[in-house]
Structure formats: structure tokens, C-alpha cells
Design a protein around this motif. Structure first.
Motif, PDB file in Angstrom:
ATOM      1  N   ALA A  49       0.832  -1.212   0.000  1.00  0.00           N
ATOM      2  CA  ALA A  49       0.000   0.000   0.000  1.00  0.00           C
ATOM      3  C   ALA A  49       0.865   1.261   0.000  1.00  0.00           C
ATOM      4  CB  ALA A  49      -0.948  -0.010   1.200  1.00  0.00           C
ATOM      5  N   CYS A  50       1.947   1.233   0.737  1.00  0.00           N
ATOM      6  CA  CYS A  50       2.868   2.373   0.794  1.00  0.00           C
ATOM      7  C   CYS A  50       3.428   2.667  -0.598  1.00  0.00           C
ATOM      8  CB  CYS A  50       3.997   2.068   1.781  1.00  0.00           C
ATOM      9  SG  CYS A  50       5.286   3.327   1.885  1.00  0.00           S
ATOM     10  N   ILE A  51       3.845   1.632  -1.296  1.00  0.00           N
ATOM     11  CA  ILE A  51       4.411   1.817  -2.630  1.00  0.00           C
ATOM     12  C   ILE A  51       3.347   2.334  -3.597  1.00  0.00           C
ATOM     13  CG2 ILE A  51       5.389   0.591  -4.620  1.00  0.00           C
ATOM     14  CD1 ILE A  51       6.935  -1.125  -2.511  1.00  0.00           C
ATOM     15  N   LEU A  52       2.157   1.723  -3.565  1.00  0.00           N
ATOM     16  CA  LEU A  52       1.097   2.161  -4.472  1.00  0.00           C
ATOM     17  C   LEU A  52       0.661   3.597  -4.186  1.00  0.00           C
ATOM     18  CD1 LEU A  52      -1.024  -1.103  -4.664  1.00  0.00           C
ATOM     19  CD2 LEU A  52       0.587  -0.220  -6.370  1.00  0.00           C
ATOM     20  N   LYS A  53       0.588   3.954  -2.912  1.00  0.00           N
ATOM     21  CA  LYS A  53       0.234   5.337  -2.559  1.00  0.00           C
ATOM     22  C   LYS A  53       1.278   6.310  -3.101  1.00  0.00           C
ATOM     23  CE  LYS A  53      -0.706   8.573   1.086  1.00  0.00           C
ATOM     24  NZ  LYS A  53      -1.037   8.844   2.446  1.00  0.00           N
ATOM     25  N   ASN A  54       2.547   5.932  -3.011  1.00  0.00           N
ATOM     26  CA  ASN A  54       3.602   6.824  -3.486  1.00  0.00           C
ATOM     27  C   ASN A  54       3.646   6.917  -5.000  1.00  0.00           C
ATOM     28  OD1 ASN A  54       5.133   8.227  -1.358  1.00  0.00           O
ATOM     29  ND2 ASN A  54       5.159   6.174  -0.502  1.00  0.00           N
ATOM     30  N   ILE A  55       3.223   5.888  -5.711  1.00  0.00           N
ATOM     31  CA  ILE A  55       3.114   6.013  -7.164  1.00  0.00           C
ATOM     32  C   ILE A  55       2.086   7.091  -7.488  1.00  0.00           C
ATOM     33  CG2 ILE A  55       2.384   4.863  -9.296  1.00  0.00           C
ATOM     34  CD1 ILE A  55       3.511   2.264  -8.042  1.00  0.00           C
ATOM     35  N   GLU A  56       0.949   7.033  -6.807  1.00  0.00           N
ATOM     36  CA  GLU A  56      -0.091   8.048  -7.031  1.00  0.00           C
ATOM     37  C   GLU A  56       0.434   9.438  -6.676  1.00  0.00           C
ATOM     38  OE1 GLU A  56      -3.648   9.734  -8.172  1.00  0.00           O
ATOM     39  OE2 GLU A  56      -2.902   7.704  -8.539  1.00  0.00           O
ATOM     40  N   ARG A  57       1.080   9.526  -5.527  1.00  0.00           N
ATOM     41  CA  ARG A  57       1.617  10.820  -5.076  1.00  0.00           C
ATOM     42  C   ARG A  57       2.620  11.383  -6.076  1.00  0.00           C
ATOM     43  NH1 ARG A  57       5.699  11.202   0.014  1.00  0.00           N
ATOM     44  NH2 ARG A  57       6.159  13.402  -0.098  1.00  0.00           N
ATOM     45  N   PHE A  58       3.553  10.541  -6.516  1.00  0.00           N
ATOM     46  CA  PHE A  58       4.602  11.037  -7.391  1.00  0.00           C
ATOM     47  C   PHE A  58       4.163  11.171  -8.839  1.00  0.00           C
ATOM     48  CE2 PHE A  58       7.190   9.823  -3.713  1.00  0.00           C
ATOM     49  CZ  PHE A  58       7.761  11.064  -3.497  1.00  0.00           C
ATOM     50  N   SER A  59       3.033  10.573  -9.207  1.00  0.00           N
ATOM     51  CA  SER A  59       2.514  10.825 -10.559  1.00  0.00           C
ATOM     52  C   SER A  59       2.134  12.303 -10.682  1.00  0.00           C
ATOM     53  CB  SER A  59       1.315   9.922 -10.866  1.00  0.00           C
ATOM     54  OG  SER A  59       0.173  10.297 -10.116  1.00  0.00           O
ATOM     55  N   ASN A  60       1.672  12.888  -9.590  1.00  0.00           N
ATOM     56  CA  ASN A  60       1.345  14.327  -9.596  1.00  0.00           C
ATOM     57  C   ASN A  60       2.613  15.181  -9.548  1.00  0.00           C
ATOM     58  OD1 ASN A  60      -1.498  14.020  -9.615  1.00  0.00           O
ATOM     59  ND2 ASN A  60      -1.424  13.504  -7.449  1.00  0.00           N
ATOM     60  N   VAL A  61       3.542  14.819  -8.676  1.00  0.00           N
ATOM     61  CA  VAL A  61       4.775  15.593  -8.520  1.00  0.00           C
ATOM     62  C   VAL A  61       5.634  15.515  -9.784  1.00  0.00           C
ATOM     63  CG1 VAL A  61       6.954  15.744  -7.219  1.00  0.00           C
ATOM     64  CG2 VAL A  61       4.805  15.315  -6.014  1.00  0.00           C
ATOM     65  N   MET A  62       5.756  14.313 -10.361  1.00  0.00           N
ATOM     66  CA  MET A  62       6.602  14.099 -11.531  1.00  0.00           C
ATOM     67  C   MET A  62       5.837  14.332 -12.842  1.00  0.00           C
ATOM     68  SD  MET A  62       8.577  10.700 -10.093  1.00  0.00           S
ATOM     69  CE  MET A  62       9.269  10.277 -11.682  1.00  0.00           C
ATOM     70  N   LYS A  63       4.542  14.605 -12.716  1.00  0.00           N
ATOM     71  CA  LYS A  63       3.679  14.943 -13.851  1.00  0.00           C
ATOM     72  C   LYS A  63       3.626  13.858 -14.925  1.00  0.00           C
ATOM     73  CE  LYS A  63       4.086  19.890 -13.051  1.00  0.00           C
ATOM     74  NZ  LYS A  63       3.301  19.788 -11.873  1.00  0.00           N
ATOM     75  N   PHE A  64       3.380  12.603 -14.483  1.00  0.00           N
ATOM     76  CA  PHE A  64       3.138  11.530 -15.441  1.00  0.00           C
ATOM     77  C   PHE A  64       1.769  10.931 -15.159  1.00  0.00           C
ATOM     78  CE2 PHE A  64       5.187   9.156 -11.958  1.00  0.00           C
ATOM     79  CZ  PHE A  64       4.372   8.028 -11.842  1.00  0.00           C
ATOM     80  N   THR A  65       1.203  10.306 -16.154  1.00  0.00           N
ATOM     81  CA  THR A  65      -0.083   9.639 -15.997  1.00  0.00           C
ATOM     82  C   THR A  65       0.131   8.137 -16.073  1.00  0.00           C
ATOM     83  OG1 THR A  65      -0.563   9.741 -18.364  1.00  0.00           O
ATOM     84  CG2 THR A  65      -1.371  11.563 -16.999  1.00  0.00           C
ATOM     85  N   TYR A  66      -0.746   7.430 -15.404  1.00  0.00           N
ATOM     86  CA  TYR A  66      -0.721   5.969 -15.468  1.00  0.00           C
ATOM     87  C   TYR A  66      -2.145   5.481 -15.265  1.00  0.00           C
ATOM     88  CZ  TYR A  66      -1.093   5.589 -10.356  1.00  0.00           C
ATOM     89  OH  TYR A  66      -1.531   5.644  -9.055  1.00  0.00           O
ATOM     90  N   ALA A  67      -2.429   4.323 -15.829  1.00  0.00           N
ATOM     91  CA  ALA A  67      -3.773   3.768 -15.721  1.00  0.00           C
ATOM     92  C   ALA A  67      -3.946   2.947 -14.450  1.00  0.00           C
ATOM     93  CB  ALA A  67      -4.086   2.898 -16.937  1.00  0.00           C
TER      94      ALA A  67
END
Length: 141
Positions: A49-67
Motif C-alpha cells: 500500500a505504501c508503494i502504491l500510494k507513493n506512485i499516485e503521489r509522485f505521478s502528480n509531482v513528476m507529472k506523469f499519468t498511469y492507468a
């Protein structure tokens, strides 16, 4: 920052954790662990859960999209003393975005993940991360 949960158990039966408005049941006997996750599995679930939450968090910070993303976590446990010694995770990110920098994302997960950083103090963590085009594949739910 502080976190609070409440947990209870019923002798020779099962247990649950109250987090927010949800209850998560878990096994405390060999019978209840057949139906519900055991504490070690909840521990690994927190790591995932920690890793998945950080993917979501860093998708905003790093400005990438993912499905979406899938993660499989495996752990090795010793008996004496009883503890996790090695954790291996395989992370798949479904994205068509060329702005997704996997190496930077991995660094950010390792640097800013609360559960990740807590675990790495006592356990070896290794990983495989891959990106699959989201338009060409189905995401596992």
C-alpha cells in the motif's frame, strides 16, 4: 504526524482492526488464517500500500499519468528469531506516458515511503519494476 488504530480479538476465533470507517478482519488461529489474512500478510499489505500510494503521489509531482499498477510482494521469514529477512517486490505500472521516469520514481519511493523506510532498517528489500503500455493491456483489479 501520528497514526491511530484500534484492534480487538475474540479468543480462539479472529480479530479485526478498525481504521477510519473500515474494519479489517485478520486471522489469529490456524482456522481463521485460512479465511482471513494473518498478521505477516497484513504487514506485507502495508508495504504494498505504501508503494502504491507513493506512485499516485509522485505521478502528480513528476507529472506523469498511469492507468494503474500491480504489485506482488514476497517475503522470507526466519523462525529463530521470528522475523522477515528479505522482501522482494515486483511492480508493474501501466502507462503510455513518456514522462514516467522509473529510476526517479523508484528513488522517490525509497526515500519518501514511510513504511518502506521503516522496513528497510531491519530487512533487505529488492525490486523489479516494469512499465507496460496501458493501451495494449488489461489492468488486473
Amino acid at each position: 504526524m501520528e497514526y491511530n488504530i484500534k484492534a480487538n480479538s475474540i479468543s480462539k476465533n479472529g480479530a479485526s482492526i478498525a481504521i477510519g470507517e473500515k474494519n479489517i478482519s485478520f486471522g489469529i488461529t490456524s482456522e481463521s488464517e485460512v479465511v482471513f489474512p494473518n498478521p505477516a500478510e497484513l504487514f506485507l499489505g502495508s508495504f504494498a500500500a505504501c508503494i502504491l500510494k507513493n506512485i499516485e503521489r509522485f505521478s502528480n509531482v513528476m507529472k506523469f499519468t498511469y492507468a494503474g499498477a500491480d504489485i506482488m510482494v514476497k517475503a522470507t521469514r526466519t523462525n529463530a528469531p521470528p522475523k522477515m529477512t528479505d522482501i522482494v517486490y515486483e511492480l508493474t505500472i501501466y502507462s503510455d506516458d513518456s514522462r514516467l521516469n522509473v529510476n526517479l520514481l523508484k528513488k522517490n519511493i525509497e526515500k519518501f515511503g514511510t513504511i518502506y523506510n521503516t522496513i528497510k532498517l531491519s530487512c533487505k528489500i529488492s525490486s523489479t519494476i516494469r512499465v507496460i503500455e496501458s493501451s495494449a493491456n488489461t489492468i488486473n483489479e
